[in-house]
Design a protein around this motif. Structure first.
Motif, short mmCIF file in Angstrom:
data_model
loop_
_atom_site.label_atom_id
_atom_site.label_comp_id
_atom_site.label_asym_id
_atom_site.label_seq_id
_atom_site.Cartn_x
_atom_site.Cartn_y
_atom_site.Cartn_z
N LEU A 4 -4.43 -12.54 2.19
CA LEU A 4 -3.08 -12.00 2.15
C LEU A 4 -2.88 -11.19 0.88
CD1 LEU A 4 -1.10 -15.16 3.29
CD2 LEU A 4 -1.86 -13.25 4.69
N VAL A 5 -2.28 -10.03 1.05
CA VAL A 5 -2.02 -9.15 -0.09
C VAL A 5 -0.57 -8.69 -0.02
CG1 VAL A 5 -2.64 -7.04 -1.29
CG2 VAL A 5 -4.41 -8.39 -0.15
N GLU A 6 0.17 -9.00 -1.08
CA GLU A 6 1.55 -8.57 -1.18
C GLU A 6 1.64 -7.27 -1.97
OE1 GLU A 6 1.61 -13.15 -1.95
OE2 GLU A 6 0.46 -11.41 -2.59
N SER A 7 2.68 -6.50 -1.67
CA SER A 7 2.95 -5.29 -2.44
C SER A 7 4.44 -5.00 -2.35
CB SER A 7 2.14 -4.11 -1.92
OG SER A 7 2.48 -3.81 -0.58
N GLY A 8 4.89 -4.09 -3.20
CA GLY A 8 6.28 -3.65 -3.14
C GLY A 8 7.17 -4.19 -4.24
N VAL A 23 0.19 -7.96 3.98
CA VAL A 23 -0.82 -7.66 4.99
C VAL A 23 -1.96 -8.68 4.88
CG1 VAL A 23 -0.28 -5.21 5.10
CG2 VAL A 23 -1.99 -6.02 3.48
N ASP A 24 -2.60 -8.89 6.01
CA ASP A 24 -3.72 -9.82 6.06
C ASP A 24 -4.96 -9.01 6.41
OD1 ASP A 24 -4.33 -12.97 7.85
OD2 ASP A 24 -5.61 -11.74 6.56
N SER A 25 -5.81 -8.84 5.44
CA SER A 25 -6.98 -7.99 5.67
C SER A 25 -8.09 -8.70 6.41
CB SER A 25 -7.52 -7.47 4.33
OG SER A 25 -7.91 -8.57 3.51
N GLY A 26 -7.95 -10.03 6.58
CA GLY A 26 -9.02 -10.77 7.22
C GLY A 26 -8.62 -11.53 8.47
N GLY A 27 -7.36 -11.52 8.79
CA GLY A 27 -6.89 -12.29 9.93
C GLY A 27 -5.88 -11.52 10.74
N ARG A 72 8.36 -8.28 11.12
CA ARG A 72 6.92 -8.07 11.19
C ARG A 72 6.63 -6.84 12.03
NH1 ARG A 72 3.48 -12.30 12.60
NH2 ARG A 72 4.92 -14.03 12.74
N ASP A 73 5.48 -6.25 11.76
CA ASP A 73 4.96 -5.14 12.55
C ASP A 73 3.53 -5.52 12.93
OD1 ASP A 73 3.81 -2.80 13.57
OD2 ASP A 73 4.90 -1.50 12.19
N ALA A 78 1.36 -6.63 9.52
CA ALA A 78 2.15 -6.74 8.30
C ALA A 78 3.45 -7.48 8.56
CB ALA A 78 2.45 -5.35 7.74
N VAL A 79 3.93 -8.12 7.52
CA VAL A 79 5.24 -8.76 7.50
C VAL A 79 5.99 -8.24 6.29
CG1 VAL A 79 6.48 -10.94 7.25
CG2 VAL A 79 4.49 -10.81 8.75
N TYR A 80 7.29 -8.04 6.46
CA TYR A 80 8.10 -7.43 5.41
C TYR A 80 9.24 -8.35 5.01
CZ TYR A 80 5.65 -3.43 7.38
OH TYR A 80 4.68 -2.58 7.85
N LEU A 81 9.64 -8.22 3.77
CA LEU A 81 10.85 -8.87 3.27
C LEU A 81 11.73 -7.78 2.69
CD1 LEU A 81 12.33 -11.58 2.76
CD2 LEU A 81 11.36 -11.51 0.44
N GLN A 82 12.82 -7.50 3.38
CA GLN A 82 13.79 -6.51 2.90
C GLN A 82 14.81 -7.24 2.04
OE1 GLN A 82 13.92 -3.06 3.38
NE2 GLN A 82 15.60 -3.14 1.90
#
Length: 126
Positions: A4-8, A23-27, A72-73, A78-82
């Motif tokens: 899992l990698v967070e950004s923003g 985003v989950d680069s492995g799952g 989520r998309d 990806a999952v988002y937190l607005q």
């Protein structure tokens, strides 16, 4: 392997908005419940919001309802937190976490989420 990698995250002024991404680069995030947690300075890590696999039902901490939303998309894995109308008390490190695939319900406890990202810091200046 789940990664899992967070950004923003970043530094903003009170009243501003941010959107965090996970985003989950492995799952495959669509198979799991995803939670956003935060850890404010000197405090325990707490659940901010969660979104369930399948029906995308959501849960947001009562104190944050109306300002924070989770979505989520699946096409982007990806999952988002607005986060809107940010306040200095929202300053924290924000973590994305996921359950095992097809876990039941919308868990709120940290130990129900075995996979975690490294976190992204959010600082809100008054």
């Amino acid at each position: 392997q789940v990664q899992l990698v967070e950004s923003g995250g970043g530094s903003v002024e009170a009243g501003d908005s941010l959107r965090l991404s996970c985003v989950d680069s492995g799952g495959t995030l669509s198979e799991a419940t995803i939670g956003w947690f935060r850890q404010q300075p000197g405090k325990e890590r707490e659940l901010v919001a969660a979104i369930k696999w399948g029906d995308d039902s959501t849960q947001v901490a009562d104190s944050l309802k109306g300002r924070f939303t989770i979505s989520r998309d699946n096409a982007k894995n990806a999952v988002y937190l607005q986060m809107n109308r940010l306040q200095p008390e929202d300053t924290a490190v924000y973590y994305c976490a996921r359950t095992h695939p097809f876990a039941r319900g919308l868990p709120s406890r940290r130990h129900d989420y075995p996979y975690w990202g490294q976190g992204t810091p959010v600082t809100v200046f008054s």
